[in-house]
Structure formats: structure tokens, C-alpha cells
Design a protein around this motif. Structure first.
Motif, PDB file in Angstrom:
ATOM      1  N   GLY A 130      13.020  -8.453  -2.198  1.00 14.54           N
ATOM      2  CA  GLY A 130      13.479  -9.675  -2.850  1.00 14.54           C
ATOM      3  C   GLY A 130      13.704  -9.553  -4.341  1.00 14.54           C
ATOM      4  N   TYR A 131      13.470  -8.372  -4.900  1.00 11.09           N
ATOM      5  CA  TYR A 131      13.795  -8.151  -6.313  1.00 11.09           C
ATOM      6  C   TYR A 131      15.297  -7.865  -6.417  1.00 11.09           C
ATOM      7  N   ASN A 132      15.951  -8.562  -7.347  1.00 16.43           N
ATOM      8  CA  ASN A 132      17.356  -8.269  -7.595  1.00 16.43           C
ATOM      9  C   ASN A 132      17.489  -7.347  -8.803  1.00 16.43           C
ATOM     10  N   VAL A 133      18.711  -7.036  -9.183  1.00 14.46           N
ATOM     11  CA  VAL A 133      18.973  -6.122 -10.291  1.00 14.46           C
ATOM     12  C   VAL A 133      18.273  -6.581 -11.571  1.00 14.46           C
ATOM     13  N   PHE A 134      18.289  -7.876 -11.830  1.00 13.65           N
ATOM     14  CA  PHE A 134      17.685  -8.399 -13.054  1.00 13.65           C
ATOM     15  C   PHE A 134      16.170  -8.211 -13.050  1.00 13.65           C
ATOM     16  N   ASP A 135      15.542  -8.455 -11.903  1.00 10.16           N
ATOM     17  CA  ASP A 135      14.093  -8.267 -11.783  1.00 10.16           C
ATOM     18  C   ASP A 135      13.721  -6.799 -11.973  1.00 10.16           C
ATOM     19  N   ILE A 136      14.494  -5.918 -11.349  1.00 11.07           N
ATOM     20  CA  ILE A 136      14.206  -4.485 -11.429  1.00 11.07           C
ATOM     21  C   ILE A 136      14.386  -3.985 -12.856  1.00 11.07           C
ATOM     22  N   ALA A 137      15.470  -4.409 -13.497  1.00 10.82           N
ATOM     23  CA  ALA A 137      15.739  -3.980 -14.875  1.00 10.82           C
ATOM     24  C   ALA A 137      14.595  -4.386 -15.802  1.00 10.82           C
ATOM     25  N   GLU A 138      14.107  -5.601 -15.649  1.00 12.88           N
ATOM     26  CA  GLU A 138      12.999  -6.085 -16.479  1.00 12.88           C
ATOM     27  C   GLU A 138      11.736  -5.266 -16.235  1.00 12.88           C
ATOM     28  N   THR A 139      11.460  -4.962 -14.968  1.00 15.83           N
ATOM     29  CA  THR A 139      10.272  -4.184 -14.618  1.00 15.83           C
ATOM     30  C   THR A 139      10.343  -2.779 -15.206  1.00 15.83           C
ATOM     31  N   LEU A 140      11.494  -2.145 -15.101  1.00 15.95           N
ATOM     32  CA  LEU A 140      11.658  -0.786 -15.623  1.00 15.95           C
ATOM     33  C   LEU A 140      11.506  -0.761 -17.140  1.00 15.95           C
ATOM     34  N   GLU A 141      12.075  -1.741 -17.811  1.00 17.33           N
ATOM     35  CA  GLU A 141      11.983  -1.785 -19.272  1.00 17.33           C
ATOM     36  C   GLU A 141      10.548  -2.040 -19.711  1.00 17.33           C
ATOM     37  N   GLU A 142       9.857  -2.930 -19.017  1.00 16.04           N
ATOM     38  CA  GLU A 142       8.450  -3.223 -19.348  1.00 16.04           C
ATOM     39  C   GLU A 142       7.566  -1.991 -19.186  1.00 16.04           C
ATOM     40  N   ASN A 143       7.936  -1.108 -18.271  1.00 16.10           N
ATOM     41  CA  ASN A 143       7.151   0.104 -18.020  1.00 16.10           C
ATOM     42  C   ASN A 143       7.664   1.319 -18.788  1.00 16.10           C
ATOM     43  N   ASN A 144       8.550   1.079 -19.756  1.00 16.50           N
ATOM     44  CA  ASN A 144       9.037   2.138 -20.650  1.00 16.50           C
ATOM     45  C   ASN A 144       9.744   3.251 -19.890  1.00 16.50           C
ATOM     46  N   ILE A 145      10.415   2.885 -18.803  1.00 16.73           N
ATOM     47  CA  ILE A 145      11.134   3.884 -18.008  1.00 16.73           C
ATOM     48  C   ILE A 145      12.575   4.022 -18.482  1.00 16.73           C
ATOM     49  N   CYS A 146      13.269   2.912 -18.586  1.00 12.20           N
ATOM     50  CA  CYS A 146      14.620   2.921 -19.159  1.00 12.20           C
ATOM     51  C   CYS A 146      14.925   1.510 -19.622  1.00 12.20           C
ATOM     52  N   SER A 147      15.945   1.364 -20.428  1.00 12.10           N
ATOM     53  CA  SER A 147      16.291   0.033 -20.926  1.00 12.10           C
ATOM     54  C   SER A 147      17.011  -0.753 -19.840  1.00 12.10           C
ATOM     55  N   ALA A 148      16.912  -2.069 -19.928  1.00 11.40           N
ATOM     56  CA  ALA A 148      17.587  -2.931 -18.965  1.00 11.40           C
ATOM     57  C   ALA A 148      19.095  -2.707 -19.014  1.00 11.40           C
ATOM     58  N   TYR A 188       7.569   3.361  -6.578  1.00 10.68           N
ATOM     59  CA  TYR A 188       8.138   4.621  -7.074  1.00 10.68           C
ATOM     60  C   TYR A 188       7.271   5.193  -8.188  1.00 10.68           C
ATOM     61  N   ASP A 189       7.086   6.496  -8.168  1.00 11.50           N
ATOM     62  CA  ASP A 189       6.440   7.204  -9.270  1.00 11.50           C
ATOM     63  C   ASP A 189       7.546   7.799 -10.141  1.00 11.50           C
ATOM     64  N   ILE A 190       7.692   7.228 -11.339  1.00 11.40           N
ATOM     65  CA  ILE A 190       8.806   7.595 -12.213  1.00 11.40           C
ATOM     66  C   ILE A 190       8.270   7.904 -13.605  1.00 11.40           C
ATOM     67  N   GLY A 191       8.820   8.918 -14.248  1.00 11.93           N
ATOM     68  CA  GLY A 191       8.410   9.272 -15.594  1.00 11.93           C
ATOM     69  C   GLY A 191       8.953   8.304 -16.626  1.00 11.93           C
ATOM     70  N   GLU A 192       8.167   8.032 -17.656  1.00 15.97           N
ATOM     71  CA  GLU A 192       8.663   7.238 -18.770  1.00 15.97           C
ATOM     72  C   GLU A 192       9.885   7.922 -19.378  1.00 15.97           C
ATOM     73  N   ASN A 193      10.784   7.102 -19.935  1.00 14.80           N
ATOM     74  CA  ASN A 193      11.999   7.607 -20.586  1.00 14.80           C
ATOM     75  C   ASN A 193      12.858   8.460 -19.655  1.00 14.80           C
ATOM     76  N   THR A 194      12.943   8.010 -18.408  1.00 17.52           N
ATOM     77  CA  THR A 194      13.823   8.662 -17.436  1.00 17.52           C
ATOM     78  C   THR A 194      15.216   8.055 -17.541  1.00 17.52           C
TER      79      THR A 194
END
Length: 350
Positions: A130-148, A188-194
Motif C-alpha cells: 500500500g505504499y505508493n511512490v511518494f511514501d517510498i521516496a519519503e522513507t528512502l530520504e529519511e533513511n539517507n538512502i537517496c533523495s526523493a 530491503y537491506d540497502i546501503g546509505e547513499n545508494t
């Protein structure tokens, strides 16, 4: 004939001198290498070699040591490993990029290796159904993985290596994000700044592994494209609260599609509004809002998991044309508009 005594003495002197020279040479070499080792461990004031060390999740200490030696930061990978084993036997290497210099002491290197200039530390990120693109982008940015913004760009192209991507629409200007719906929900296990494209590729790979023969057969039997099927599933994902409700909701939506009736699902309004707020055009908004578009929206509105996909494939065989949920979260289904209105009178719903 006897050898000359004088000659014997001279030979002995030469051998002795050679031995002394050899000893002195070995001693000098030992002193030189000892000094070199000492200087390497202590570091120097010279600017020296510059090197960007990249430590990956799969790297062991000996691989890090080889990279340091290969980059000219330490004189020997073995020496570095021995020094670390002695001084930091429980050292943990952190994934990332490190700007190194050969002028650094081993102590400074060890300290630096706890503070990457660009961290690639692995983060465990949960992307729920149920997460859409906007939810995922926010989550990734909050976790320092990539920018929204980088993520939005990465999900706006099908430039990835999966055969089924060729079945997605290629020339529809009213599609918000072409990969919405195919970013499989998982942890997912993802590295920061991916790189955002690498993150998206992981999610597409997960979808690929869940793209079953049942899905393909359902699409073939019902003359649906994968795009249409996932779009339908995404609406069910947003509307349903359980597998049972999903099965009946899917039945309603399919009945409406087959009869040429607009879907009129409120959940599509909320997604269309997000697209409009993001900067998409009014035409894009209208193509997703199912009170305006004639059938399915222009594309998926969220990302669904196996349970909802299964519920759609195995949906109940009904004549329902309407549904709603009441204030208690219970779903009610009706075949006619009159029955639908009567149920709404009976069960408060908003």
C-alpha cells in the motif's frame, strides 16, 4: 706443491670482510625496513598519496588491507592486518567511501574507518503493502538512502533489464510514474547513499520474482495487459482491509468494468491529488480520478503484495456492483443502486 701462507691469509681476510659486509648489509636492510615500517605506522607530514577507499558490504579485512596497499596508503597489506589484529582485534569495518592519504598514521586510518566521508552503512527499510511512490521516496530520504527527487526520476523510466517492462505503455503522457505498482513491498537491506536507480532495480527484481504463472494466465484468460492487471490490483489494495473484502471488492470492480460503468473509487481521487500537487497536469489528474476517467485509471495508484494479487485472481463470482465500508470498518455489497442506498441508510458510513 704447498699453497702460499700469505695467499691463505689474504683469502681469509677477504672472506671475513665479505661476511662482515653481508652482515652489515643485512643489518642496514633491517634498520631500513624497520624504519620504513615505523614511519608507515606513524605516518608522515608529507601530503603523500591520495586515495578514495570504498568498503563494500562483502569486503573482509584482508580485502580492505589489499585496497589500502594498492592505493599507496600503507606499504603492506600484511603489515596493516597484523597491526589491526594486535591493536583492534574486534574492529568492525563500516561500508562507505573514505578519502585517505598516505601521510596518515595507522591510528588515524583506524579512526577514519569509523567515520566514512560517504556512508554506505546498510539500513533495513520496510516498504509495506500500500505504499505508493511518494511514501517510498519519503522513507528512502529519511533513511539517507537517496533523495526523493532522485527516486522520482528513477521510477519515471523503464530503462531496467526485465522482459515484462516492454509490456508497459511507452507513449502515454498522462501516466504519473511509469513504475508505480511494480515496486514490490518488502523489507530491503540497502546501503546509505545508494544510487536511486539501484534501489529501484532491487524493487523491480523483487516484483520479478513474484511475477507468477498465475498472473500471466489470468491476464491471458481475461484479455488484460500486465499494466491493467496491476492497476486493478492497486485499487483493490487501497480499498480493502482484508483478503475476504479484497475478493468481493475485486468482483465489484470487474463487474463495473465489464458493464462499462465508471469505477468511482474515492481512493483514486487521493492519488490523483498527490500527482497534481507534485506538479503533474490537470489531464494527468483527470486520467487517474475514476469519477472522471471512463474505466481504469491511467496507471497503478500504489504497490500491492501477494495477498491482494491472489485475491484479485481468485475473486468471488458475484453480481455486486456497489460496495462501501461503515464506521466500524465492515464492508457491505449490493447488486443494485436501490439496495446500495438502503444499506447506507442502515449502516452509518461517514
Amino acid at each position: 706443491m704447498k699453497k702460499s701462507t700469505k695467499g691463505n691469509k689474504t683469502l681469509k681476510i677477504i672472506k671475513a670482510a665479505a661476511a662482515v659486509i653481508a652482515v652489515l648489509a643485512v643489518a642496514a636492510a633491517c634498520i631500513y625496513f624497520a624504519a620504513a615500517i615505523k614511519n608507515d605506522i606513524a605516518g608522515s607530514s608529507d601530503a603523500g598519496e591520495e586515495y578514495t577507499l570504498v568498503i563494500k558490504e562483502s569486503d573482509f579485512q584482508y580485502q580492505v588491507a589489499e585496497k589500502l596497499a594498492g592505493g599507496g596508503i600503507v606499504v603492506s597489506s600484511s603489515l596493516w592486518s597484523l597491526w589491526m589484529d594486535k591493536n583492534y582485534p574486534d574492529f568492525t569495518y563500516i561500508n562507505g567511501e573514505y578519502y585517505m592519504s598516505s601521510s596518515m598514521s595507522y591510528e588515524e586510518i583506524a579512526e577514519k574507518l569509523q567515520n566514512p566521508d560517504i556512508s554506505h552503512k546498510t539500513v533495513s527499510v520496510c516498504i509495506p503493502e500500500g505504499y505508493n511512490v511518494f511514501d517510498i521516496a519519503e522513507t528512502l530520504e529519511e533513511n539517507n538512502i537517496c533523495s526523493a527527487e532522485d527516486f522520482y526520476a528513477a521510477v519515471s523510466t523503464t530503462d531496467y533489464d526485465y522482459d515484462w517492462l516492454s509490456d508497459l505503455p511507452s507513449e502515454n503522457e498522462n501516466i504519473g510514474f511509469i513504475l508505480e505498482g511494480f515496486l514490490f513491498p518488502a523489507t530491503y537491506d540497502i546501503g546509505e547513499n545508494t544510487a536511486a536507480a539501484d534501489v529501484v532495480d532491487k524493487m523491480l527484481a523483487a516484483f520479478d520474482s513474484h511475477y507468477t504463472s498465475d498472473m500471466r494466465e489470468y491476464c491471458e484468460e481475461n484479455e488484460m495487459t500486465l499494466w491493467e492487471f496491476i492497476t486493478l490490483c492497486s485499487i483493490v489494495q487501497e480499498e480493502a482491509l482484508s483478503y475476504d473484502s479484497a475478493s468481493n471488492i475485486a468482483s465489484v470492480l470487474i463487474n463495473r468494468l465489464e458493464s462499462g460503468t465508471k469505477l468511482q473509487c474515492d481512493v483514486t481521487y487521493y492519488y490523483a491529488k498527490k500527482l497534481l500537487d507534485y506538479g503533474c497536469s490537470q489531464d494527468v489528474y483527470d486520467s487517474y480520478y475514476t469519477y472522471r476517467c471512463p474505466a481504469l485509471p491511467a496507471g497503478p495508484i500504489t504497490n500491492c503484495g501477494d495477498e491482494i494479487i491472489s485475491a484479485v485472481i481468485n475473486h468471488a463470482d458475484t453480481d455486486y456492483m456497489f460496495f462501501f465500508s461503515d464506521l466500524e470498518g465492515e464492508f457491505h455489497f449490493a447488486e443494485t443502486a436501490a439496495e446500495f442506498e438502503a444499506l447506507k441508510e442502515q449502516y452509518p458510513w461517514k
